[in-house]
Scaffold this active site. Structure first.
Site, PDB file in Angstrom:
ATOM      1  N   LYS A 120       2.696  -6.805  -0.986  1.00 23.21           N
ATOM      2  CA  LYS A 120       2.359  -7.798  -0.105  1.00 23.21           C
ATOM      3  C   LYS A 120       0.975  -7.380   0.507  1.00 23.21           C
ATOM      4  O   LYS A 120       0.838  -6.104   0.703  1.00 23.21           O
ATOM      5  CB  LYS A 120       3.740  -7.921   1.032  1.00 23.21           C
ATOM      6  CG  LYS A 120       3.405  -8.880   1.880  1.00 23.21           C
ATOM      7  CD  LYS A 120       4.508  -9.354   2.624  1.00 23.21           C
ATOM      8  CE  LYS A 120       4.854  -8.370   3.732  1.00 23.21           C
ATOM      9  NZ  LYS A 120       6.099  -8.767   4.410  1.00 23.21           N
ATOM     10  N   LYS A 122      -1.512  -8.215   3.683  1.00 20.65           N
ATOM     11  CA  LYS A 122      -1.658  -8.751   5.011  1.00 20.65           C
ATOM     12  C   LYS A 122      -2.964  -9.537   4.975  1.00 20.65           C
ATOM     13  O   LYS A 122      -4.013  -9.125   4.668  1.00 20.65           O
ATOM     14  CB  LYS A 122      -1.750  -7.664   6.055  1.00 20.65           C
ATOM     15  CG  LYS A 122      -0.533  -6.921   6.485  1.00 20.65           C
ATOM     16  CD  LYS A 122       0.833  -7.844   6.847  1.00 20.65           C
ATOM     17  CE  LYS A 122       1.901  -6.856   7.140  1.00 20.65           C
ATOM     18  NZ  LYS A 122       2.829  -7.749   7.782  1.00 20.65           N
ATOM     19  N   ASP A 150       0.871 -12.186   3.928  1.00 26.65           N
ATOM     20  CA  ASP A 150       1.653 -12.219   5.314  1.00 26.65           C
ATOM     21  C   ASP A 150       0.800 -12.400   6.305  1.00 26.65           C
ATOM     22  O   ASP A 150      -0.225 -11.576   6.471  1.00 26.65           O
ATOM     23  CB  ASP A 150       2.507 -11.091   5.276  1.00 26.65           C
ATOM     24  CG  ASP A 150       3.287 -11.042   6.755  1.00 26.65           C
ATOM     25  OD1 ASP A 150       3.091 -11.752   7.411  1.00 26.65           O
ATOM     26  OD2 ASP A 150       3.838  -9.963   6.929  1.00 26.65           O
ATOM     27  N   ASN A 152       1.541 -13.074   9.682  1.00 29.83           N
ATOM     28  CA  ASN A 152       1.904 -12.583  10.935  1.00 29.83           C
ATOM     29  C   ASN A 152       1.611 -13.645  12.056  1.00 29.83           C
ATOM     30  O   ASN A 152       1.098 -13.220  13.095  1.00 29.83           O
ATOM     31  CB  ASN A 152       1.335 -11.149  11.270  1.00 29.83           C
ATOM     32  CG  ASN A 152       1.971 -10.064  10.315  1.00 29.83           C
ATOM     33  OD1 ASN A 152       1.525  -9.526   9.559  1.00 29.83           O
ATOM     34  ND2 ASN A 152       3.481 -10.074  10.630  1.00 29.83           N
ATOM     35  N   GLU A 176       3.906 -15.714   4.201  1.00 28.81           N
ATOM     36  CA  GLU A 176       4.701 -15.255   4.999  1.00 28.81           C
ATOM     37  C   GLU A 176       4.191 -15.704   6.464  1.00 28.81           C
ATOM     38  O   GLU A 176       3.309 -15.265   6.955  1.00 28.81           O
ATOM     39  CB  GLU A 176       5.179 -13.931   4.938  1.00 28.81           C
ATOM     40  CG  GLU A 176       6.290 -13.462   5.902  1.00 28.81           C
ATOM     41  CD  GLU A 176       6.590 -11.776   5.452  1.00 28.81           C
ATOM     42  OE1 GLU A 176       7.126 -11.049   6.474  1.00 28.81           O
ATOM     43  OE2 GLU A 176       6.385 -11.604   4.381  1.00 28.81           O
ATOM     44  N   GLU A 205      11.971 -13.163  10.088  1.00 28.28           N
ATOM     45  CA  GLU A 205      12.059 -11.930  10.857  1.00 28.28           C
ATOM     46  C   GLU A 205      12.080 -12.278  12.469  1.00 28.28           C
ATOM     47  O   GLU A 205      12.631 -11.264  13.225  1.00 28.28           O
ATOM     48  CB  GLU A 205      11.058 -10.873  10.268  1.00 28.28           C
ATOM     49  CG  GLU A 205       9.517 -11.346  10.945  1.00 28.28           C
ATOM     50  CD  GLU A 205       8.768 -10.373  10.462  1.00 28.28           C
ATOM     51  OE1 GLU A 205       8.094  -9.347  11.080  1.00 28.28           O
ATOM     52  OE2 GLU A 205       8.221 -10.447   9.321  1.00 28.28           O
ATOM     53  N   ASP A 228      16.612 -10.448   8.935  1.00 30.04           N
ATOM     54  CA  ASP A 228      16.470  -9.261   9.730  1.00 30.04           C
ATOM     55  C   ASP A 228      17.813  -8.768  10.306  1.00 30.04           C
ATOM     56  O   ASP A 228      18.625  -9.180  10.975  1.00 30.04           O
ATOM     57  CB  ASP A 228      15.522  -9.609  11.146  1.00 30.04           C
ATOM     58  CG  ASP A 228      15.128  -8.076  11.665  1.00 30.04           C
ATOM     59  OD1 ASP A 228      13.955  -7.590  11.326  1.00 30.04           O
ATOM     60  OD2 ASP A 228      15.723  -7.700  12.553  1.00 30.04           O
ATOM     61  N   HIS A 255      13.480  -9.081   5.628  1.00 32.30           N
ATOM     62  CA  HIS A 255      12.188  -8.407   6.404  1.00 32.30           C
ATOM     63  C   HIS A 255      13.139  -7.020   6.619  1.00 32.30           C
ATOM     64  O   HIS A 255      14.164  -6.677   7.066  1.00 32.30           O
ATOM     65  CB  HIS A 255      12.186  -9.163   7.734  1.00 32.30           C
ATOM     66  CG  HIS A 255      11.116  -8.198   8.521  1.00 32.30           C
ATOM     67  ND1 HIS A 255      11.733  -7.592   9.728  1.00 32.30           N
ATOM     68  CD2 HIS A 255       9.848  -7.721   8.542  1.00 32.30           C
ATOM     69  CE1 HIS A 255      10.828  -6.911  10.257  1.00 32.30           C
ATOM     70  NE2 HIS A 255       9.698  -6.859   9.803  1.00 32.30           N
ATOM     71  N   ALA A 256      11.918  -5.948   6.578  1.00 40.89           N
ATOM     72  CA  ALA A 256      12.585  -4.556   6.705  1.00 40.89           C
ATOM     73  C   ALA A 256      11.126  -3.795   7.461  1.00 40.89           C
ATOM     74  O   ALA A 256      10.045  -4.371   7.361  1.00 40.89           O
ATOM     75  CB  ALA A 256      13.057  -3.879   5.523  1.00 40.89           C
ATOM     76  N   GLY A 257      11.305  -2.554   7.684  1.00 44.86           N
ATOM     77  CA  GLY A 257      10.167  -1.589   8.310  1.00 44.86           C
ATOM     78  C   GLY A 257      10.461  -0.341   8.622  1.00 44.86           C
ATOM     79  O   GLY A 257      11.666   0.084   8.143  1.00 44.86           O
ATOM     80  N   GLU A 286      11.960  -5.990   1.190  1.00 49.30           N
ATOM     81  CA  GLU A 286      10.750  -5.517   1.714  1.00 49.30           C
ATOM     82  C   GLU A 286      11.183  -3.873   1.888  1.00 49.30           C
ATOM     83  O   GLU A 286      12.342  -3.532   2.314  1.00 49.30           O
ATOM     84  CB  GLU A 286      10.549  -5.866   2.892  1.00 49.30           C
ATOM     85  CG  GLU A 286       9.037  -5.411   3.400  1.00 49.30           C
ATOM     86  CD  GLU A 286       8.510  -6.151   4.636  1.00 49.30           C
ATOM     87  OE1 GLU A 286       7.142  -5.809   4.820  1.00 49.30           O
ATOM     88  OE2 GLU A 286       9.319  -6.829   5.491  1.00 49.30           O
TER      89      GLU A 286
END
Length: 340
Positions: A120, A122, A150, A152, A176, A205, A228, A255-257, A286
């Site tokens: 992915k 940004k 993505d 955002n 995204e 998310e 999420d 979604h993750a992080g 993710e």
């Protein structure tokens, strides 16, 4: 309390924290990881955990029960497959905004060597910069591997269509969060405009609750649902969202992080595959390689797949040393900031 919500914002985040903790305790009591607790529940038990208020026009209890009953076939084989192979993941760690081309090249090369096949990037700050960076990543990973972008929430609706059209040559699987996460009709417009280019729209998310997901799905505004683990009202509400996504035939790519979200959401996506979707087509979760060292049972990635956690609970317990260091106001981290 409903005036502060209802079912969104800080109240809903607090609801998620409390109810997710209950699921964690339940799983520990049973001596199972949360994903296995869910998998072992019978369809009627699972349906009893879902609040169908406001979504029965999109998913009824009977429909949910039917989906779960049909997925009982070959369930154990899917469990064994996950234990053996893991769940497909993609990396967000290679292409953050602000990285130099040298850093992008280095991180992407390392990820390829580790077996990653989905990346992915940004985007959204500068179009020429996005074109250069997407070209660099696409050239490195080749035409067969997945590239996603993505934004955002950077753009207005028409701006999103125009910007992503300029990036279409790099064959992104999805864009995204192209615009405000609350703009359901805006996402629907973007989805329709980008469909001829083969580019899907992904979001979720920042989606408040099951009602918003219902409307996104009813409006054909998303081609990829990004649940999420902490945004909506815990596992209970995510069960409803997973089942709605299945009914509308939209793949879930969570979604993750690096703040424990990877540790949590792996349980949900394992359950989704074993007991709901029964498919891995266009599905991946993710992964961000950040802050996992603070958890007692951090995620295990093998060959770009989440390996199922086996410790009882929700994999969310932090190391006592990390908690002590970051506790406000007397933890070591806060004391060092105060000295500055």
């Amino acid at each position: 309390m409903r005036w502060l919500g209802p079912e969104k914002g800080v109240i809903h985040l607090a609801t998620a924290a409390l109810l997710n903790a209950v699921w964690d305790l339940w799983a520990r009591t049973e001596g199972k990881p949360v994903w296995k607790l869910l998998v072992d529940m019978d369809p009627q038990q699972l349906v009893s955990c879902i609040d169908f208020r406001y979504i029965s026009d999109a998913l009824t209890e009977e429909e949910a029960l039917d989906i779960l009953q049909k997925s009982q076939k070959d369930k154990q084989q899917r469990v064994e497959q996950m234990l053996r192979e893991g769940y497909p993941a993609y990396t967000t760690s290679c292409a953050w905004l602000g990285y130099t081309d040298q850093t992008l090249t280095q991180l992407c090369s390392e990820a390829l060597a580790e077996g990653w096949s989905a990346f992915k990037v940004k985007v959204g700050a500068d179009l020429d910069d996005d074109i250069r960076r997407c070209r660099l990543i696409r050239q490195m990973i080749g035409p067969e591997k997945h590239l996603m972008i993505d934004a955002n929430q950077r753009w207005d609706v028409e701006q999103a269509v125009a910007w992503v059209t300029r990036l279409a040559e790099f064959q992104p699987l999805w864009i995204e969060e192209p615009t405000s996460p609350d703009d359901i009709l805006g996402h629907a417009h973007i989805s329709k405009a980008l469909a001829p280019l083969g580019i899907g729209v992904a979001s979720g998310e920042q989606c408040h609750n099951r009602v918003m997901f219902k409307q996104f799905l009813q409006a054909s505004a998303l081609q990829f649902v990004q649940i999420d683990s902490c945004r909506v009202g815990s596992i209970n509400e995510n069960l409803a969202i997973l089942l709605m996504a299945h009914k509308f035939n939209v793949p879930v790519c969570p979604h993750a992080g690096g703040v424990g979200l990877c540790e949590l959401v792996q349980h949900l996506i394992l359950f989704d595959y074993v007991c709901v979707s029964t498919s891995l087509d266009k599905r991946m979760c993710e992964y961000v390689d950040h802050l996992h060292e603070h958890f007692k049972n951090p995620t295990i990635i093998k060959n770009a797949h989440y390996m199922p956690p086996m410790a009882p609970g929700f994999s969310s317990e932090m190391l006592e040393s990390s908690v002590d260091k970051h506790t406000f106001p007397h933890g070591e981290v806060w004391r060092s900031i105060h000295q500055l």
